[in-house]
Design a protein around this motif. Structure first.
Motif, PDB file in Angstrom:
ATOM      1  N   UNK A   1       0.775  -1.339   0.095  1.00  0.00           N
ATOM      2  CA  UNK A   1       0.058  -0.028  -0.112  1.00  0.00           C
ATOM      3  C   UNK A   1       1.009   1.206   0.026  1.00  0.00           C
ATOM      4  N   UNK A   2       0.252   2.314  -0.688  1.00  0.00           N
ATOM      5  CA  UNK A   2       1.019   3.626  -0.686  1.00  0.00           C
ATOM      6  C   UNK A   2       1.151   4.102   0.958  1.00  0.00           C
ATOM      7  N   UNK A   3       2.522   4.454   1.266  1.00  0.00           N
ATOM      8  CA  UNK A   3       2.795   4.643   2.667  1.00  0.00           C
ATOM      9  C   UNK A   3       1.936   5.790   3.106  1.00  0.00           C
ATOM     10  N   UNK A   4       1.582   6.726   2.552  1.00  0.00           N
ATOM     11  CA  UNK A   4       0.672   7.527   3.106  1.00  0.00           C
ATOM     12  C   UNK A   4      -0.791   7.416   3.449  1.00  0.00           C
ATOM     13  N   UNK A   5      -1.414   6.546   2.165  1.00  0.00           N
ATOM     14  CA  UNK A   5      -2.403   5.855   2.318  1.00  0.00           C
ATOM     15  C   UNK A   5      -2.546   4.948   3.766  1.00  0.00           C
ATOM     16  N   UNK A   6      -1.461   4.253   3.860  1.00  0.00           N
ATOM     17  CA  UNK A   6      -1.190   3.394   4.969  1.00  0.00           C
ATOM     18  C   UNK A   6      -1.464   4.101   6.252  1.00  0.00           C
ATOM     19  N   UNK A   7      -0.642   5.189   6.280  1.00  0.00           N
ATOM     20  CA  UNK A   7      -0.781   6.181   7.502  1.00  0.00           C
ATOM     21  C   UNK A   7      -2.242   6.324   7.902  1.00  0.00           C
ATOM     22  N   UNK A   8      -2.866   6.971   6.859  1.00  0.00           N
ATOM     23  CA  UNK A   8      -4.383   7.597   6.936  1.00  0.00           C
ATOM     24  C   UNK A   8      -5.117   6.628   7.265  1.00  0.00           C
ATOM     25  N   UNK A   9      -5.128   5.415   6.845  1.00  0.00           N
ATOM     26  CA  UNK A   9      -6.087   4.326   7.105  1.00  0.00           C
ATOM     27  C   UNK A   9      -5.620   3.211   8.000  1.00  0.00           C
ATOM     28  N   UNK A  10      -4.601   3.722   8.890  1.00  0.00           N
ATOM     29  CA  UNK A  10      -4.253   2.677   9.958  1.00  0.00           C
ATOM     30  C   UNK A  10      -3.903   1.325   9.329  1.00  0.00           C
ATOM     31  N   UNK A  11      -3.477   1.248   8.040  1.00  0.00           N
ATOM     32  CA  UNK A  11      -2.932  -0.186   7.577  1.00  0.00           C
ATOM     33  C   UNK A  11      -1.766  -0.548   8.035  1.00  0.00           C
ATOM     34  N   UNK A  12      -1.677  -1.384   9.366  1.00  0.00           N
ATOM     35  CA  UNK A  12      -0.543  -1.657  10.134  1.00  0.00           C
ATOM     36  C   UNK A  12       0.673  -2.472   9.305  1.00  0.00           C
ATOM     37  N   UNK A  13      -0.129  -3.498   8.314  1.00  0.00           N
ATOM     38  CA  UNK A  13       0.640  -4.215   7.576  1.00  0.00           C
ATOM     39  C   UNK A  13       1.594  -3.522   6.507  1.00  0.00           C
TER      40      UNK A  13
ATOM     41  N   UNK B   1      12.775  -6.100  24.965  1.00  0.00           N
ATOM     42  CA  UNK B   1      13.677  -5.602  23.903  1.00  0.00           C
ATOM     43  C   UNK B   1      12.957  -4.822  22.801  1.00  0.00           C
ATOM     44  N   UNK B   2      13.307  -3.514  22.942  1.00  0.00           N
ATOM     45  CA  UNK B   2      12.428  -2.383  22.068  1.00  0.00           C
ATOM     46  C   UNK B   2      12.482  -3.034  20.483  1.00  0.00           C
ATOM     47  N   UNK B   3      13.500  -3.519  20.147  1.00  0.00           N
ATOM     48  CA  UNK B   3      14.069  -3.939  18.618  1.00  0.00           C
ATOM     49  C   UNK B   3      12.948  -5.148  18.384  1.00  0.00           C
ATOM     50  N   UNK B   4      12.514  -5.884  19.322  1.00  0.00           N
ATOM     51  CA  UNK B   4      11.551  -7.074  19.198  1.00  0.00           C
ATOM     52  C   UNK B   4      10.114  -6.288  19.217  1.00  0.00           C
ATOM     53  N   UNK B   5       9.643  -5.984  20.170  1.00  0.00           N
ATOM     54  CA  UNK B   5       8.344  -5.439  20.682  1.00  0.00           C
ATOM     55  C   UNK B   5       7.843  -4.505  19.633  1.00  0.00           C
ATOM     56  N   UNK B   6       8.815  -3.543  19.093  1.00  0.00           N
ATOM     57  CA  UNK B   6       8.241  -2.439  18.236  1.00  0.00           C
ATOM     58  C   UNK B   6       8.108  -3.035  16.973  1.00  0.00           C
ATOM     59  N   UNK B   7       8.083  -4.344  16.647  1.00  0.00           N
ATOM     60  CA  UNK B   7       7.623  -5.002  15.362  1.00  0.00           C
ATOM     61  C   UNK B   7       6.425  -6.033  15.854  1.00  0.00           C
ATOM     62  N   UNK B   8       6.616  -6.694  17.012  1.00  0.00           N
ATOM     63  CA  UNK B   8       5.810  -8.042  17.167  1.00  0.00           C
ATOM     64  C   UNK B   8       4.446  -7.207  17.745  1.00  0.00           C
ATOM     65  N   UNK B   9       4.294  -6.289  18.274  1.00  0.00           N
ATOM     66  CA  UNK B   9       3.159  -5.466  18.808  1.00  0.00           C
ATOM     67  C   UNK B   9       2.309  -5.235  17.622  1.00  0.00           C
ATOM     68  N   UNK B  10       2.701  -4.374  16.704  1.00  0.00           N
ATOM     69  CA  UNK B  10       1.814  -4.008  15.465  1.00  0.00           C
ATOM     70  C   UNK B  10       1.794  -5.274  14.696  1.00  0.00           C
ATOM     71  N   UNK B  11       2.474  -6.250  14.637  1.00  0.00           N
ATOM     72  CA  UNK B  11       2.464  -7.279  13.840  1.00  0.00           C
ATOM     73  C   UNK B  11       1.125  -8.126  14.507  1.00  0.00           C
ATOM     74  N   UNK B  12       1.343  -8.475  15.678  1.00  0.00           N
ATOM     75  CA  UNK B  12       0.230  -9.126  16.551  1.00  0.00           C
ATOM     76  C   UNK B  12      -1.226  -8.495  16.351  1.00  0.00           C
ATOM     77  N   UNK B  13      -1.266  -7.422  16.428  1.00  0.00           N
ATOM     78  CA  UNK B  13      -2.677  -6.645  16.219  1.00  0.00           C
ATOM     79  C   UNK B  13      -3.070  -6.868  14.743  1.00  0.00           C
ATOM     80  N   UNK B  14      -2.236  -7.420  13.959  1.00  0.00           N
ATOM     81  CA  UNK B  14      -2.840  -7.829  12.554  1.00  0.00           C
ATOM     82  C   UNK B  14      -3.154  -9.290  12.314  1.00  0.00           C
TER      83      UNK B  14
END
Length: 401
Positions: free
Chosen positions: A133-145, A279-292
């Motif tokens: 998805x377009x990055x701006x569109x992804x931000x506007x529509x909360x497309x976390x993937x 570890x922030x390196x891990x949870x900064x990715x795993x939490x939004x991924x988990x929400x998806x």
């Protein structure tokens, strides 16, 4: 006033949220006509969380990946495995409980203004298109993937950038994290408004006729949260799982229950991970991924309502078909966030496994919307709290080794 605010902030967030819940119930019972000024507090709280979450994910992931050094290990493989295992077991538990306590429905008119996906291929295709998805569109529509994909790619590209550039990213990340703390501090007031709105607008009278269905749905989710997930955590960590399980439910699940949004709960989960020292390196990715993709609650909803339709129509189901339903529900649940309407609109997909027509399946979806007040709240609480649970489990299991 300043002293009052300081003392209020010294009280734990969970206790403040419980106070907000009690006040919300009292206001709903005593002044139900004050809808506009009370409910707006809940809407503002959810709006604030949803507004800050996409930026938080983008900058946290970019900052973490850009500073990642070769040979530095994260736990993403273990976490993704835990997400998949939990979702499949949730579907399997829902199938077993549905056979032990079969539910039949009084079907009414179908839902005419929504369109379910045609098949699992469409669900997966939607997820893949969300990645590009377009990055701006992804931000506007909360497309976390999409946000995750762009954050990872930009973070990788910035690994060769100068330290000053990386420091700018870190400063932005820290600033947004501070904004998140301010928003989360308002949770008791926001949840007070959400509780008030739920009681005044929906009440419990419309749910009484679906009590047995709700009991099976919520019962399955409690089994996952308090029996299945703790067993998984114990197998990985070899420690008493309940202190961690209860912490995640208390500090993440309660908020998710009232916001009914995994995306809105991302800042809450990030804050909890930091509090747990992960570890922030891990949870900064795993939490939004988990929400998806971590959707045990959605797998329960799909399985239970599908088998309710099966029992209503008197269709016989063998063990092999039940196992196939468990796998299909788990895969569909992982793609639920990529389909408008979430888990309920994936019910026709599962019903097609038994040859149930789309017209009948959409009537089951209609039942799902009726009980959605409690079903969706419990589903989100289970999904969101387990994002932190399995992120922590993977890290604690690594330290045990």
């Amino acid at each position: 006033m300043k002293n009052v605010i300081i003392k209020w902030n010294q009280v734990s967030l969970v206790k403040r949220i419980l106070i907000g819940i009690i006040i919300g119930i009292i206001l709903a019972l005593t002044i139900p006509t004050a809808t506009s000024w009370v409910t707006i507090l809940g809407s503002l709280f959810i709006g604030s969380l949803k507004a800050v979450a996409p930026l938080l994910v983008l900058f946290l992931v970019m900052s973490a990946v850009s500073k990642h050094k070769s040979g530095q290990k994260t736990n993403m493989k273990s976490i993704i495995g835990l997400y998949g295992l939990s979702t499949f077991l949730a579907a399997l538990v829902a199938v077993v409980v549905s056979f032990i306590f079969p539910i039949t429905l009084s079907l009414t008119e179908g839902v005419k203004d929504v369109t379910p996906p045609d098949g699992i291929v469409e669900v997966l295709k939607t997820l893949l298109f969300n990645v590009v998805d377009n990055p701006i569109h992804a931000l506007l529509n909360a497309n976390y993937i999409g946000i995750l994909a762009w954050a990872l790619l930009l973070g990788i590209a910035l690994r060769t950038a100068s330290d000053s550039t990386k420091n700018v990213l870190t400063n932005f990340s820290d600033a947004i994290s501070q904004l998140v703390k301010w928003v989360i501090n308002l949770a008791p007031i926001g949840i007070m408004g959400l509780v008030y709105d739920s009681i005044v607008t929906s009440g419990l009278s419309t749910l009484l006729s679906y009590g047995k269905l709700l009991a099976v749905l919520i019962g399955c989710m409690f089994i996952i949260a308090f029996i299945v997930n703790p067993i998984i955590v114990f197998i990985y960590t070899r420690k008493n799982p309940y202190p961690l399980v209860l912490t995640c439910i208390k500090e993440s699940g309660i908020t998710a229950f009232f916001t009914r949004s995994s995306a809105a709960n991302i800042p809450v989960n990030m804050n909890l991970c930091k509090k747990l020292g992960l570890n922030e390196d891990t949870y900064s990715v795993s939490i939004p991924l988990g929400a998806t993709i971590n959707m045990a609650g959605a797998a329960v909803t799909i399985s239970v309502l599908t088998l309710a339709a099966v029992h209503t129509l008197g269709i016989q189901v063998d063990i092999s078909t039940a196992l196939i339903l468990s796998v299909l529900s788990a895969i569909s649940a992982a793609g639920a966030s990529g389909v408008a309407g979430g888990s309920l609109l994936l019910i026709p997909l599962a019903c097609s496994l038994f040859g149930i027509s789309n017209e009948v399946a959409m009537q089951v979806v209609g039942v799902g919307f009726i009980i959605g007040v409690l079903q969706d709240s419990c589903e989100t609480a289970l999904n969101s709290s387990s994002d932190v649970l399995f992120t922590a489990t993977a890290e604690f299991a690594k330290t045990r080794k």
